[in-house]
Enzyme design. Sequence first.
Site, mmCIF file in Angstrom:
data_model
loop_
_atom_site.group_PDB
_atom_site.id
_atom_site.type_symbol
_atom_site.label_atom_id
_atom_site.label_comp_id
_atom_site.label_asym_id
_atom_site.label_seq_id
_atom_site.Cartn_x
_atom_site.Cartn_y
_atom_site.Cartn_z
ATOM 1 N N SER A 198 -71.481 89.330 -79.658
ATOM 2 C CA SER A 198 -70.622 88.246 -79.185
ATOM 3 C C SER A 198 -69.187 88.610 -79.556
ATOM 4 O O SER A 198 -68.965 89.444 -80.449
ATOM 5 C CB SER A 198 -71.022 86.951 -79.893
ATOM 6 O OG SER A 198 -70.030 85.946 -79.734
ATOM 7 N N TYR A 201 -73.675 81.996 -87.228
ATOM 8 C CA TYR A 201 -73.559 82.821 -86.014
ATOM 9 C C TYR A 201 -72.610 83.983 -86.276
ATOM 10 O O TYR A 201 -72.869 85.128 -85.897
ATOM 11 C CB TYR A 201 -73.066 81.929 -84.880
ATOM 12 C CG TYR A 201 -73.171 82.506 -83.489
ATOM 13 C CD1 TYR A 201 -74.389 82.552 -82.815
ATOM 14 C CD2 TYR A 201 -72.038 82.968 -82.819
ATOM 15 C CE1 TYR A 201 -74.477 83.045 -81.523
ATOM 16 C CE2 TYR A 201 -72.113 83.463 -81.527
ATOM 17 C CZ TYR A 201 -73.337 83.498 -80.876
ATOM 18 O OH TYR A 201 -73.424 83.991 -79.589
#
Length: 264
Positions: free
Chosen positions: A146, A159
């Site tokens: 990401s 995350y």
Amino acid sequence: MSISPSPRRCALVTGATQGIGLAIAGRLAASGCDVILHGIEAQELGTRVAGSLAQATGVHAAYVQADLSSQEAAADLVDQATRAMRSPDILINNAGIQHTCPIESFPTDRWNAILAVNLTAAFLAMRAAVPGMRARGWGRIVNIASVHGLVASVNKAAYLAAKHGLVGLSKGVALETAAQGITVNCICPGWTDTPIIAPQIEARAALFAGDRQAGIRDLLREKQPNLTLLPPERMGDVAVFLCSDAASGITGVALPVDGGWTAQ
Ligand SMILES: NC(=O)c1ccc[n+]([C@@H]2O[C@H](COP(=O)([O-])OP(=O)(O)OC[C@H]3O[C@@H](n4cnc5c(N)ncnc54)[C@H](O)[C@@H]3O)[C@@H](O)[C@H]2O)c1
């Protein structure tokens, strides 16, 4: 872009029943790879998705079910895929989950689940897939990290830890396998139009009396200069490139596909 047709490559894609994973599986199948889709959903649903893909593209497709929050299931995934079709030449670690919350109240169970699915499962799958790739002298691993593997945003502690970890892990495995015809790279998507971002869109839309489009515009204005949610197929196109012979010299890279997010 095609992936060397002979021998026909076999790709295992995790989290492939929807979103980015399904788009990557579709693009790999369209470029001539046999595809093993992984999902958490029941065998019947997954087999239907695999069947449609096979029918649309003419390649072989199979489905394997596993809850990747379980270390045992994640460690067995590559064996399960090998039993369903054959040992994967291409591994796409795509399955992932998100939870947003300030650090003071971040729940431990969400931390553990995000680390397990987004990071530990990728480690376990790579560990199991690399020996077959080494033996064949060819392999491609693409980990879907990401922008949050490269830069931070607020309220994403777990995350961020998982995706930064995945970028580092991928570099290490890239070095360990570089001399055996194996490449290991990350794709780092920005805002992409899939179900994982729905809760964040809803939360932002709430600031605009529930206007979803206004919420999306506001999220994009904050971080993503192209001002457009990326279609998941763009990640599929980049994954196919990284698996092609044209990319055989690219390993250990974390490639942003982010509409300019990380250029700022
Ligand atoms: N959509 C975005 O904006 C965006 C941005 C950056 C990175 N990503 C990453 O892309 C990847 C794919 O996400 P997406 O956007 O397609 O979202 P998604 O929610 O559509 O897909 C996530 C996939 O992971 C699977 N999954 C979740 N928990 C699982 C578990 N316990 N066991 C097995 N499978 C599980 C889901 O079933 C689903 O197929 C994720 O790793 C995500 O972090 C997405």
